[in-house]
Write a protein that holds these residues in place. Sequence first.
Motif, PDB file in Angstrom:
ATOM      1  N   LYS A 131      14.763  60.262  40.096  1.00 23.47           N
ATOM      2  CA  LYS A 131      16.191  60.026  39.964  1.00 23.47           C
ATOM      3  C   LYS A 131      16.969  61.313  40.228  1.00 23.47           C
ATOM      4  O   LYS A 131      16.446  62.409  40.094  1.00 23.47           O
ATOM      5  CB  LYS A 131      16.524  59.518  38.562  1.00 23.47           C
ATOM      6  CG  LYS A 131      16.334  58.032  38.365  1.00 23.47           C
ATOM      7  CD  LYS A 131      16.941  57.580  37.041  1.00 23.47           C
ATOM      8  CE  LYS A 131      16.891  56.072  36.897  1.00 23.47           C
ATOM      9  NZ  LYS A 131      17.544  55.611  35.655  1.00 23.47           N
ATOM     10  N   MET A 132      18.220  61.136  40.580  1.00 24.48           N
ATOM     11  CA  MET A 132      19.119  62.264  40.760  1.00 24.48           C
ATOM     12  C   MET A 132      20.071  62.308  39.578  1.00 24.48           C
ATOM     13  O   MET A 132      20.539  61.271  39.098  1.00 24.48           O
ATOM     14  CB  MET A 132      19.896  62.106  42.073  1.00 24.48           C
ATOM     15  CG  MET A 132      20.753  63.296  42.438  1.00 24.48           C
ATOM     16  SD  MET A 132      21.511  63.073  44.091  1.00 24.48           S
ATOM     17  CE  MET A 132      20.067  63.246  45.126  1.00 24.48           C
ATOM     18  N   PHE A 133      20.322  63.512  39.095  1.00 20.92           N
ATOM     19  CA  PHE A 133      21.235  63.713  37.987  1.00 20.92           C
ATOM     20  C   PHE A 133      22.377  64.628  38.409  1.00 20.92           C
ATOM     21  O   PHE A 133      22.206  65.515  39.252  1.00 20.92           O
ATOM     22  CB  PHE A 133      20.505  64.322  36.782  1.00 20.92           C
ATOM     23  CG  PHE A 133      19.448  63.436  36.209  1.00 20.92           C
ATOM     24  CD1 PHE A 133      19.769  62.447  35.291  1.00 20.92           C
ATOM     25  CD2 PHE A 133      18.124  63.573  36.595  1.00 20.92           C
ATOM     26  CE1 PHE A 133      18.788  61.617  34.763  1.00 20.92           C
ATOM     27  CE2 PHE A 133      17.141  62.750  36.078  1.00 20.92           C
ATOM     28  CZ  PHE A 133      17.475  61.773  35.156  1.00 20.92           C
ATOM     29  N   LYS A 134      23.533  64.404  37.803  1.00 21.88           N
ATOM     30  CA  LYS A 134      24.701  65.231  38.106  1.00 21.88           C
ATOM     31  C   LYS A 134      25.464  65.485  36.817  1.00 21.88           C
ATOM     32  O   LYS A 134      25.639  64.585  35.995  1.00 21.88           O
ATOM     33  CB  LYS A 134      25.590  64.517  39.130  1.00 21.88           C
ATOM     34  CG  LYS A 134      26.848  65.281  39.498  1.00 21.88           C
ATOM     35  CD  LYS A 134      27.517  64.700  40.747  1.00 21.88           C
ATOM     36  CE  LYS A 134      28.024  63.293  40.564  1.00 21.88           C
ATOM     37  NZ  LYS A 134      28.817  62.825  41.731  1.00 21.88           N
ATOM     38  N   ALA A 135      25.916  66.731  36.635  1.00 23.60           N
ATOM     39  CA  ALA A 135      26.696  67.080  35.453  1.00 23.60           C
ATOM     40  C   ALA A 135      27.941  67.839  35.886  1.00 23.60           C
ATOM     41  O   ALA A 135      27.949  68.536  36.904  1.00 23.60           O
ATOM     42  CB  ALA A 135      25.867  67.929  34.496  1.00 23.60           C
ATOM     43  N   HIS A 136      29.004  67.696  35.087  1.00 17.52           N
ATOM     44  CA  HIS A 136      30.269  68.360  35.412  1.00 17.52           C
ATOM     45  C   HIS A 136      30.936  68.840  34.133  1.00 17.52           C
ATOM     46  O   HIS A 136      30.899  68.162  33.101  1.00 17.52           O
ATOM     47  CB  HIS A 136      31.206  67.399  36.144  1.00 17.52           C
ATOM     48  CG  HIS A 136      32.536  68.005  36.488  1.00 17.52           C
ATOM     49  ND1 HIS A 136      33.629  67.938  35.639  1.00 17.52           N
ATOM     50  CD2 HIS A 136      32.945  68.711  37.585  1.00 17.52           C
ATOM     51  CE1 HIS A 136      34.648  68.558  36.204  1.00 17.52           C
ATOM     52  NE2 HIS A 136      34.271  69.031  37.371  1.00 17.52           N
ATOM     53  N   LYS A 137      31.527  70.038  34.216  1.00 12.45           N
ATOM     54  CA  LYS A 137      32.248  70.572  33.058  1.00 12.45           C
ATOM     55  C   LYS A 137      33.295  71.569  33.541  1.00 12.45           C
ATOM     56  O   LYS A 137      33.071  72.302  34.516  1.00 12.45           O
ATOM     57  CB  LYS A 137      31.283  71.271  32.099  1.00 12.45           C
ATOM     58  CG  LYS A 137      31.929  71.723  30.778  1.00 12.45           C
ATOM     59  CD  LYS A 137      30.904  72.337  29.852  1.00 12.45           C
ATOM     60  CE  LYS A 137      31.518  72.813  28.543  1.00 12.45           C
ATOM     61  NZ  LYS A 137      31.989  71.699  27.694  1.00 12.45           N
ATOM     62  N   VAL A 138      34.431  71.597  32.861  1.00 12.35           N
ATOM     63  CA  VAL A 138      35.481  72.584  33.122  1.00 12.35           C
ATOM     64  C   VAL A 138      35.357  73.697  32.089  1.00 12.35           C
ATOM     65  O   VAL A 138      35.222  73.428  30.883  1.00 12.35           O
ATOM     66  CB  VAL A 138      36.884  71.940  33.040  1.00 12.35           C
ATOM     67  CG1 VAL A 138      37.968  73.010  33.167  1.00 12.35           C
ATOM     68  CG2 VAL A 138      37.044  70.885  34.134  1.00 12.35           C
ATOM     69  N   PHE A 139      35.409  74.937  32.564  1.00 15.06           N
ATOM     70  CA  PHE A 139      35.345  76.114  31.695  1.00 15.06           C
ATOM     71  C   PHE A 139      36.693  76.828  31.801  1.00 15.06           C
ATOM     72  O   PHE A 139      36.960  77.551  32.766  1.00 15.06           O
ATOM     73  CB  PHE A 139      34.216  77.045  32.135  1.00 15.06           C
ATOM     74  CG  PHE A 139      32.849  76.424  32.089  1.00 15.06           C
ATOM     75  CD1 PHE A 139      32.027  76.600  30.984  1.00 15.06           C
ATOM     76  CD2 PHE A 139      32.386  75.652  33.154  1.00 15.06           C
ATOM     77  CE1 PHE A 139      30.767  76.023  30.937  1.00 15.06           C
ATOM     78  CE2 PHE A 139      31.124  75.078  33.121  1.00 15.06           C
ATOM     79  CZ  PHE A 139      30.311  75.257  32.009  1.00 15.06           C
ATOM     80  N   GLY A 189      42.662  76.423  37.569  1.00 10.15           N
ATOM     81  CA  GLY A 189      43.612  77.250  36.842  1.00 10.15           C
ATOM     82  C   GLY A 189      43.100  78.670  36.742  1.00 10.15           C
ATOM     83  O   GLY A 189      42.668  79.268  37.728  1.00 10.15           O
ATOM     84  N   LYS A 190      43.074  79.211  35.520  1.00 11.21           N
ATOM     85  CA  LYS A 190      42.508  80.547  35.301  1.00 11.21           C
ATOM     86  C   LYS A 190      41.004  80.478  35.045  1.00 11.21           C
ATOM     87  O   LYS A 190      40.346  81.511  34.919  1.00 11.21           O
ATOM     88  CB  LYS A 190      43.213  81.220  34.115  1.00 11.21           C
ATOM     89  CG  LYS A 190      44.680  81.527  34.368  1.00 11.21           C
ATOM     90  CD  LYS A 190      45.299  82.248  33.181  1.00 11.21           C
ATOM     91  CE  LYS A 190      46.764  82.576  33.457  1.00 11.21           C
ATOM     92  NZ  LYS A 190      47.390  83.288  32.309  1.00 11.21           N
ATOM     93  N   GLY A 191      40.490  79.266  34.960  1.00 20.31           N
ATOM     94  CA  GLY A 191      39.077  79.071  34.714  1.00 20.31           C
ATOM     95  C   GLY A 191      38.367  78.514  35.934  1.00 20.31           C
ATOM     96  O   GLY A 191      38.750  78.773  37.078  1.00 20.31           O
ATOM     97  N   CYS A 192      37.349  77.720  35.692  1.00 20.14           N
ATOM     98  CA  CYS A 192      36.590  77.127  36.797  1.00 20.14           C
ATOM     99  C   CYS A 192      36.007  75.801  36.359  1.00 20.14           C
ATOM    100  O   CYS A 192      36.017  75.445  35.171  1.00 20.14           O
ATOM    101  CB  CYS A 192      35.471  78.069  37.251  1.00 20.14           C
ATOM    102  SG  CYS A 192      34.066  78.192  36.100  1.00 20.14           S
ATOM    103  N   GLU A 193      35.510  75.054  37.303  1.00 17.38           N
ATOM    104  CA  GLU A 193      34.755  73.848  37.008  1.00 17.38           C
ATOM    105  C   GLU A 193      33.432  73.924  37.742  1.00 17.38           C
ATOM    106  O   GLU A 193      33.343  74.460  38.850  1.00 17.38           O
ATOM    107  CB  GLU A 193      35.525  72.593  37.387  1.00 17.38           C
ATOM    108  CG  GLU A 193      35.945  72.484  38.827  1.00 17.38           C
ATOM    109  CD  GLU A 193      36.762  71.217  39.069  1.00 17.38           C
ATOM    110  OE1 GLU A 193      36.131  70.148  39.212  1.00 17.38           O
ATOM    111  OE2 GLU A 193      37.999  71.310  39.124  1.00 17.38           O
ATOM    112  N   LEU A 194      32.409  73.405  37.102  1.00 16.96           N
ATOM    113  CA  LEU A 194      31.052  73.473  37.642  1.00 16.96           C
ATOM    114  C   LEU A 194      30.475  72.080  37.764  1.00 16.96           C
ATOM    115  O   LEU A 194      30.536  71.287  36.817  1.00 16.96           O
ATOM    116  CB  LEU A 194      30.168  74.314  36.717  1.00 16.96           C
ATOM    117  CG  LEU A 194      28.674  74.382  37.075  1.00 16.96           C
ATOM    118  CD1 LEU A 194      28.468  75.141  38.385  1.00 16.96           C
ATOM    119  CD2 LEU A 194      27.885  75.043  35.952  1.00 16.96           C
TER     120      LEU A 194
END
Length: 265
Positions: free
Chosen positions: A48-56, A159-164
């Motif tokens: 299976k393929m997995f994907k995760a996302h989060k904003v820092f 913004g001033k942060g990032c998303e991964l």
Amino acid sequence: MAVGEVKYPEDSDFKVFRNLADSVDGWTEKYSKNGTKVWAKNSDTSSKMFKAHKVFSDVSASVMYDVLHDSDFRVKWDSSMEEGKEMYMVCPNSDLSYYQLKVPSPFKNRDYLMQRIWLQTLDASYIFNHSVFHKNVPERKGVIRAESILTGYLVRVNGKGCELTYVSQSDPRGSLPKWIVNKLTQYLAPKMMNRLHKACLKYPTWKKKNRPHHKPWLNPEQLSIPRLDMNDILPRQEYTDDDSLDESEVKEEDVKEDEINFNDI
């Protein structure tokens, strides 16, 4: 890019990875908590393929990119790593790297030999890999050679942060019990995101004291690993068939929940 193929990066490779990271079709949400979301997707293979996302919000995209690259710093925060090193340079933005994953008993450690590819642009930064085979990096006794079909990171300014966004399709091989698949979805991606967040907050201070100008992922002239000889690349390998590596009978209660780290690379 196919498992076993070593090639020079092309624009189309980054486009494919970006489209995969951004796609929604076929993905099923499996986890959503504290800003981290995880999805799963069936594929043409058994993995299976997995994907995760989060904003820092408190981590810049440049710091995130540096932390994901910096092997000197990785030993400080990646408790899952038994061994890791860059081995051969393919070109200024690609290398062959070895990574051995520390796995709690009674499971066996997994290791990977991967072609890594990276690129930093104005709107996004990429790091992704797939498994390859090299005559000087054979399987090790007592360690299972796993396969990364495609694993990587897409970092964007927010913004001033990032998303991964983290995408992984990996075959840990061996005869794993079925219960471990659910643990992969529920725990590993969120754990990796939290670990990365803490590492990023510490990195700027650490880097100022540890070769602050040494960033070969940004400055290719600083690369010191040998150039890859394409003649040393092997065709796709047949793996060792060793009955002692059968882990299918391991029960869930025999492994601590916070030590399950199979796909955290």
